[in-house]
Enzyme design. Structure first.
Site, short mmCIF file in Angstrom:
data_model
loop_
_atom_site.label_atom_id
_atom_site.label_comp_id
_atom_site.label_asym_id
_atom_site.label_seq_id
_atom_site.Cartn_x
_atom_site.Cartn_y
_atom_site.Cartn_z
CE1 TYR A 81 61.70 38.94 -6.17
CE2 TYR A 81 63.66 40.13 -6.87
CZ TYR A 81 63.07 38.99 -6.37
OH TYR A 81 63.83 37.89 -6.09
CE LYS A 109 60.96 37.12 -8.95
NZ LYS A 109 62.40 37.28 -9.23
#
Length: 726
Positions: A81, A109
């Site tokens: 992330y 992500k």
């Protein structure tokens, strides 16, 4: 939220949704030791993968980043992330490429932007957008795998649609919502929305500055508009039955309405008359999911089948691949139910391939491809088929197509009124709304009823959509009431709100939904209550409407062409050359004032119809046949279909502002003409765009690549209510 609460939430999600979803737990932390403990706990409670944010206690070296992530990926599958705006450090491409070698690395992500997403996808590294406002282009332009975001938790249906379909209109509707949601200082909007939606206690992260009331109202209004994508289109209902020893009792649970509660008597008698007696003991039928209100007599048949299965009369294994629906008489005969096409289409989407319906519903159900449709006349017939392994009557698939019966009316019936006929052709070519204004007997209704004859034939999908609506309204019985011609609805001006837009305790479609993919004709427009006319504004823009009742919200399609007719004044003869008008200027103004400016703005074409002279009525030749006009309309629609082939827009009337800028470009002379008209007639911004859309349609009928001055001039002349002064 503490880590204990966080892990408990992951465990709760796994327990409730692990059969339907892949559970990714956000167990990342800026502290490696804390991230290890949380990730191990997450996998222990059953999550499928972890989401790991980058460490952000100051800057971390590339070696430190790689070591941190590899340690976590050693525990189980994970996603990186990368959110530099929050962590102060960007996980760069070379770090991700090295991490991608780990067997438990899934993907990234990415919040840095779509160019980074495109880079990873070209390298074969799966990437999800972390930016709500960019995820649409990230998916459809830069080829991301999807979106992982906070807003998607509030509106999963909206974001699912955005990822699956190239729906520019929905994306544009979403952008103002996201802008307000992420109001600075972040995350005020998110926290406010969570509290408003009842998703959390009103405890906020600091710094906390309350949103102004106006902003909160905007959020609520935007959420309501977006919520149409969140409404479940269909839900499978599982009918279960348990029979236990005890005094005789027959109960139905799972939020049944009064019709289903009464089915106990129908099912009791039908089963008794079919097999000799109803099972003794305590009989409980459950309709799952239990928190959803059920309604309708169509549950009679599945309830009876579940009772017979629980009693051992039928084998449950043989019934698993079938969907049952139908009302039962006291003698066990099957009777038709409403909405069978919607049920059949939903069954296919849910992976069900066999359906058993009453004989009268079989023709309607057979319009669904990929579904085997069986019909029965009685409960005994179904019982015999499953016990003796015989076949019920099967109905072959019928591909819907336009009826060969033709039309009752034709454009050649109409003499004169060449300008009105031209306006009708333009309206049909671009799906523009149109308003006729003229004295009594000038032919307004006659022309309106012939609009359908020049519209293109319905596609197979449009036929199914229309049939679903009419089925839900109970207007189809067997082959009776079924039509493949475009709907033409003509409600009286005394109609109620519910009659026009739909309603009832359990909402049913109104006239605007019954006109879906067809024409809604409102004759004597000023005679309708103004409050009722204002209800048209939102459906005319969104092409659908939501009706909410206690415990349920339903979305009804409402993609119709509006054609309206009115007299110019109360007596009907203002401006007529053959009769004197008896109305004062104030009366005329008051009469026309019954139609609001915003509604008139949404009607692209305003056209005056004069009364015909004696010579025109008796000696003028008939006009050209509707079929010839229809061919020109279809040709113009083909041009639009090719123009918008990569867009959610289908025709000129639905162009968004950005589409107008691309496809309605004007020459210098065209701009000068439009500017002059805007200044002189004080056109609104919406009227400006609608004039350009209309000019684009006129150009399409002329097969012109660009919009010329003649196209603009003609389009302006169709705005008589903006141009005229009393």
């Amino acid at each position: 939220m503490s880590w204990e609460e966080h892990i408990t939430l992951i465990a709760f999600t796994v327990h409730h949704f692990n059969n339907d979803l892949i559970i990714i737990g956000n167990t990342g932390s800026n502290n490696t030791r804390e991230a290890i403990e949380a990730t191990e706990s997450g996998f222990a409670v059953g999550m499928d993968a972890s989401l790991q944010i980058n460490p952000y206690y100051g800057k971390t070296s590339d070696e430190g980043l790689i070591r941190h992530y590899q340690t976590l990926f050693d525990i189980g599958p994970g996603i990186v992330y990368n959110v530099p705006a929050r962590t102060g450090q960007d996980v760069r491409e070379h770090v991700i490429e090295e991490l991608a070698e780990h067997e438990n690395f899934i993907g990234v992500k990415e919040c840095i932007g779509n160019d980074r997403i495109a880079y990873y996808e070209r390298k074969g590294i799966m990437c999800w957008s972390g930016n709500d406002d960019q995820c649409f282009s990230g998916r459809h332009t830069y080829k991301s795998h999807g979106v992982i975001s906070v807003a998607a938790n509030f509106l999963p249906g909206v974001f699912r649609t955005l990822m699956d379909k190239n729906n520019n209109e929905l994306n544009e509707l979403l952008q103002p919502f996201l802008k307000l949601l992420y109001n600075e200082p972040n995350p005020i909007g998110i926290n406010t929305l969570m509290a408003m939606a009842g998703l959390c206690r009103p405890v906020f992260r600091m710094p906390y500055v309350p949103l102004k009331l106006a902003d909160r109202e905007k959020l609520a209004d935007m959420l309501e508009k977006l919520n149409f994508a969140e409404i479940p289109k269909s839900i499978n209902v599982i009918v279960e039955c348990d029979i236990s020893i005890g005094n005789f009792y027959f109960g139905i649970v799972g939020l049944p309405d009064s019709e289903i509660k009464e089915s106990r008597e129908r099912v009791n008698s039908a089963v008794s008359n079919t097999v000799g007696s109803f099972p003794l003991g305590r009989v409980i039928v459950n309709l799952s999911p239990a928190d959803l209100r059920k309604h309708g007599t169509g549950f009679d048949l599945p309830i009876a089948v579940s009772v017979l299965t629980a009693a051992g009369t039928l084998s449950g294994d043989s019934l698993q691949k079938f969907l049952f629906i139908g009302e039962l008489s006291l003698t066990g005969e099957l009777r038709p139910v409403q909405g069978i096409l919607s049920v059949a289409m939903s069954a296919v989407k849910k992976g069900i391939t066999n359906i058993i319906v009453p004989e009268q519903n079989a023709y309607e159900a057979s319009f669904v491809k990929g579904l085997r449709v069986f019909s029965a006349a009685t409960l005994k017939e179904i019982l015999t088929a499953f016990k003796e392994h015989s076949m019920l009557k099967e109905h072959v698939y019928h591909a819907p197509h336009e009826s060969a019966d033709g039309f009752e009316h034709d454009f050649s019936d109409v003499k004169g009124q060449l300008k009105a006929k031209r306006a009708m052709e333009i309206a049909a070519a671009g799906r523009h709304n149109i308003l006729f204004c003229g004295p009594p007997g000038s032919g307004k209704s006659m022309l309106a009823k012939r609009l359908n004859t020049i519209l293109p034939p319905m596609t197979e999908q449009e036929i199914l959509e229309v049939t679903k609506i009419y089925s839900a309204a109970g207007m189809i019985s067997g082959k009776s009431g079924f039509s493949t011609l475009r709907p033409f609805r003509e409600p009286h001006h005394s109609i109620s709100n519910a009659g026009l837009i739909g309603g009832g305790n359990y909402p049913k479609p109104g006239e605007i939904s019954l006109a879906h993919n067809g024409v809604l004709f409102l004759d004597e427009l000023p005679e309708f209550q103004r409050s009722i006319l204002e209800l048209l504004r939102q459906p005319m823009e969104n092409k659908s409407l939501i009706i909410a009742r206690s415990g349920i919200s339903l979305e009804f399609p409402a993609d119709f062409m509006l054609i309206a007719a009115m007299n110019p004044c109360p007596c009907g003869y203002y401006g007529d050359t053959s009769r004197q008008c008896s109305c004062s200027a104030a009366q005329v103004q008051k009469y026309r004032g019954r139609i609001s400016g915003p509604l008139l703005d949404r009607i692209d074409i305003h056209i005056e119809l004069p009364n015909l002279s004696y010579q025109e009525m008796n000696f003028k030749k008939s006009g050209e046949p509707g079929q010839i006009i229809r061919e020109r309309v279809i040709s113009a629609r083909d041009i639009q279909r090719r123009r918008f082939k990569d867009s959610s827009v289908k025709d000129n009337s639905r162009m968004m502002r950005k589409d107008v800028e691309v496809y309605c470009r004007l020459s210098d002379a065209g701009h000068k003409l439009m500017e002059s008209a805007m200044t002189r007639y004080k056109f609104s911004n919406r009227a400006h765009d609608r004039i350009l859309k209309l000019a684009r349609t006129i150009a399409d009928l002329d097969r012109a690549e660009s919009i010329g001055e003649t196209h603009i001039s003609e389009a302006i002349n169709y705005r008589i209510f903006d141009i005229q002064t009393l």
